[in-house]
Design a protein around this motif. Structure first.
Motif, PDB file in Angstrom:
ATOM      1  N   ARG A   1       9.230  -3.269   1.825  1.00 11.31           N
ATOM      2  CA  ARG A   1       9.181  -2.204   0.821  1.00 11.31           C
ATOM      3  C   ARG A   1      10.550  -1.951   0.213  1.00 11.31           C
ATOM      4  NH1 ARG A   1       5.196   2.484   3.438  1.00 11.31           N
ATOM      5  NH2 ARG A   1       3.217   1.350   3.084  1.00 11.31           N
TER       6      ARG A   1
ATOM      7  N   SER B   1       1.160  12.536   0.278  1.00  7.66           N
ATOM      8  CA  SER B   1       1.588  11.588  -0.752  1.00  7.66           C
ATOM      9  C   SER B   1       0.469  10.643  -1.184  1.00  7.66           C
ATOM     10  CB  SER B   1       2.775  10.770  -0.233  1.00  7.66           C
ATOM     11  OG  SER B   1       2.415  10.070   0.955  1.00  7.66           O
ATOM     12  N   ARG B   2      -0.557  10.516  -0.382  1.00 10.03           N
ATOM     13  CA  ARG B   2      -1.676   9.632  -0.701  1.00 10.03           C
ATOM     14  C   ARG B   2      -2.833  10.373  -1.349  1.00 10.03           C
ATOM     15  NH1 ARG B   2      -4.091   6.518   3.538  1.00 10.03           N
ATOM     16  NH2 ARG B   2      -4.396   4.987   1.887  1.00 10.03           N
TER      17      ARG B   2
ATOM     18  N   ASP C   1       1.790   5.898   4.517  1.00  2.91           N
ATOM     19  CA  ASP C   1       3.081   6.533   4.770  1.00  2.91           C
ATOM     20  C   ASP C   1       3.763   5.954   5.997  1.00  2.91           C
ATOM     21  OD1 ASP C   1       2.401   8.584   7.191  1.00  2.91           O
ATOM     22  OD2 ASP C   1       0.721   8.417   5.803  1.00  2.91           O
TER      23      ASP C   1
ATOM     24  N   SER D   1       0.831  -1.206   0.000  1.00  2.00           N
ATOM     25  CA  SER D   1       0.000   0.000   0.000  1.00  2.00           C
ATOM     26  C   SER D   1       0.866   1.255   0.000  1.00  2.00           C
ATOM     27  CB  SER D   1      -0.908   0.013   1.230  1.00  2.00           C
ATOM     28  OG  SER D   1      -0.171   0.312   2.398  1.00  2.00           O
ATOM     29  N   ASN D   2       0.190   2.403  -0.133  1.00  2.68           N
ATOM     30  CA  ASN D   2       0.899   3.692  -0.077  1.00  2.68           C
ATOM     31  C   ASN D   2       0.743   4.362   1.293  1.00  2.68           C
ATOM     32  OD1 ASN D   2      -1.788   4.355  -0.178  1.00  2.68           O
ATOM     33  ND2 ASN D   2      -1.626   5.757  -1.923  1.00  2.68           N
TER      34      ASN D   2
END
Length: 593
Positions: free
Chosen positions: A245, A327-328, A225, A222-223
């Motif tokens: 990651r 960022s999401r 953070d 996932s993104n």
């Protein structure tokens, strides 16, 4: 699976009893298919045990378990025979928790310290213990209030399954653990990354390795953070996710990720300062580095994790983009909507946050809030004088803001007011806010915080007696008339802003206050209309009316032996007394001589 074996043994015993008992008298009956007889007998047995839970006439309980403040009666013999956890618990014979009727009382928060088990989830679990049947999930706690949601992976559905898992694992019901784990596994791929976190936590705490591994790999892809991972997950789990990651990245990118740059260290320091509620340190760190509030996503962080007052203080620092996306693709308002804290949402909206902005997957702030809210909480009846449900407040103010037109009302310039007019407006506004605090404490607190009403002169509404140190009219010999006027004007502006915030974000509350005040309280601004001579006549008549009403009020008090209305009087009491003497009591309450 010990519990399954116990159930199987019980079934075998029942079957044996039926086979070796009355069936010996009729061989042809014994040749009938056995399972149908067993099923019929077990179904009847299950129904008989269910009566102990649902029928008040069969209340032979000998203990209580308190869940969310509600005492649930239980039968220790049944719980102990079905669960080793309860067998060991009841064997201790701790009578210190016994009530006056002799029934031991246990708190769910003590039994399941690592995770909450709600009232509905515990009742479903209890029903299974008694009957061997798992009831359907109660929609009031396992669905959300978003009409467009399929409820296959929304947060209430996940939370309900997590509660059922905590109960099953803690109370050692292995067959229920398998069922709950299967349900949670189905959620992992469908849910938003943030909603996988509670599933991971229950898997970690209950040592469900298969489910835990599945959640870790889902979050690694996932993104979500790194800051959220560190804040919300156990240290070893967040490290494992980061390691996965890094391994999935090309060598050149992974090398860059391993380097903790000066820029990243500065951001971490800002976040740590926010954790300590030290906004002055945040300001110092911003001055000493090239990092800005936007670079550190400081408002995103504060809106998610900090005290509402800290959010408000950070908003007052250097200019920042109130609609900045992280960022999401989440704006600050999106993050705050997940938190569901009304004062944070109002602070952001007041600063110009766009309520119609959507996430990358098309969700608005109100949609986010709705997907997090259970019907049980959303439909909870509002009781005047008690804290309102935050879920309902958040959804209501976000939806209303979506429909709201630009406010046309502006704070008028009070510098031209003469002393009597200033005091008159203050009296009205102070007591309006006072009634708001009595009837709608949560909403009033949010409006006053945003308007800084608590930072101006001390409140002098219904709860303040004459002659107290908090009276705005109290004469300070060291205070010049101009200073006093300025102080009163500042207070007036704060109260006007409080009322404006109330009308903007809590219109229903404001409408009730309008109705409460309009019958007995003359329009304060009516006294300003007309020529100077007309205004003077109105004010003289108004003063006479106040004197007459005060006399009538004191006479009524003497006859009824009343001491007046306190700050804890209910709306019903206030309205009831108003009906008996429309033009007396509240005029005195609202406009002190």
């Amino acid at each position: 699976m010990d519990t399954v074996n116990e159930v199987s043994s019980s079934l075998t015993f029942a079957s044996s009893y039926l086979s070796n008992g009355s069936c010996n008298d009729n061989i042809s009956t014994c040749n009938d298919p056995g399972p149908s007889i067993e099923n019929l007998s077990l179904s009847k047995l299950s129904g008989n045990f269910e009566k102990l839970l649902i029928d008040p006439e069969y209340d032979y309980s000998d203990a209580e378990i308190v869940v969310e403040g509600i005492a649930v009666p239980v039968h220790r013999c049944i719980l102990a025979s079905r669960s080793q956890f309860f067998h060991k618990l009841f064997k201790k014979r701790n009578d210190s928790s016994a009530k006056e009727d002799g029934k031991p009382r246990y708190l769910m928060t003590d039994l399941v310290p690592n995770g909450g088990v709600g009232y509905e989830a515990f009742n479903i679990f209890l029903h299974y213990l008694y009957t061997g049947k798992l009831k359907a999930s109660p929609p009031e706690v396992s669905t959300c209030v978003d009409e467009a949601c399929a409820h296959d992976a929304c947060r209430p559905a996940i939370n309900y399954a997590v509660e059922l898992m905590y109960a099953s694992a803690t109370f050692q019901m292995k067959e229920l653990i398998l069922l709950a784990q299967r349900r949670l596994l189905n959620f992992v791929e469908k849910a938003f990354a943030e909603d996988v976190v509670p599933i991971l936590l229950v898997a970690f705490r209950c040592q469900l390795n298969q489910l835990l591994s599945h959640c870790i790999h889902r979050l690694a892809r996932s993104n979500l953070d790194s800051v959220s991972l560190e804040r919300e997950l156990p240290c070893e789990v967040s490290k494992e996710i980061k390691l996965l990651r890094v391994k999935s990245q090309p060598e050149d990118e992974s090398t860059v990720m391993e380097v903790d740059s000066i820029h990243e260290k500065s951001i971490r320091r800002i976040h740590k300062a926010l954790d300590c509620d030290d906004v002055e340190l945040v300001k110092l760190l911003l001055n000493e580095s090239d990092v800005t509030l936007d670079d550190a996503y400081a408002l995103h962080y504060a809106s998610a994790y900090c005290d509402p007052k800290v959010v408000k203080e950070v908003l007052s620092l250097e200019p920042a983009d109130i609609n900045l996306r992280n960022s999401r693709g989440y704006t600050i308002l999106h993050v705050a909507a997940r938190r569901k804290e009304p004062s944070v949402l109002v602070a952001l909206l007041t600063k110009g946050a766009h309520v119609s902005d959507t996430t990358l997957d098309g969700q608005t702030a109100v949609a986010i809030c709705r997907r997090l809210t259970r019907p049980k909480d959303y439909n909870e009846k509002t009781v005047h004088g008690k804290e309102s449900n935050k879920d309902l407040i958040c959804i209501d103010l976000l939806e209303r803001e979506m429909r709201r037109n630009t406010m046309s009302a502006k704070i008028s310039d009070s510098s031209q007011l003469i002393a009597d007019d200033l005091h008159m407006r203050l009296d009205y506004l102070e007591n309006r806010v006072a009634f708001a605090r009595i009837l709608f404490p949560a909403e009033a607190r949010v409006a006053m915080e945003i308007a800084d009403a608590d930072s101006t002169s001390m409140y002098t509404g219904l709860s303040t007696r004459k002659g107290s140190s908090g009276n705005l009219r109290e004469v300070n010999l060291n205070e010049t008339p101009s200073v006093q006027t300025k102080r009163l004007q500042l207070r007036l502006q704060a109260l006007l802003k409080t009322v404006e915030m109330g009308r903007r974000y809590f219109p229903h509350c404001s409408e009730l206050l309008d109705k409460l005040l309009e019958y007995d309280m003359p329009d304060v601004f009516f006294l300003e209309k007309g020529s100077a001579e007309e205004q003077r006549t109105k004010k003289l008549r108004f003063k006479e009316l106040k004197d007459d009403v005060q006399k009538a009020f004191h006479k009524d008090m003497a006859e009824k032996n009343w001491s007046g209305l306190s700050s804890t009087s209910s709306p019903k009491e206030v309205l009831g007394y108003k009906a008996r003497k429309r033009s007396s009591l509240r005029l005195i309450i609202f406009i002190e001589v």
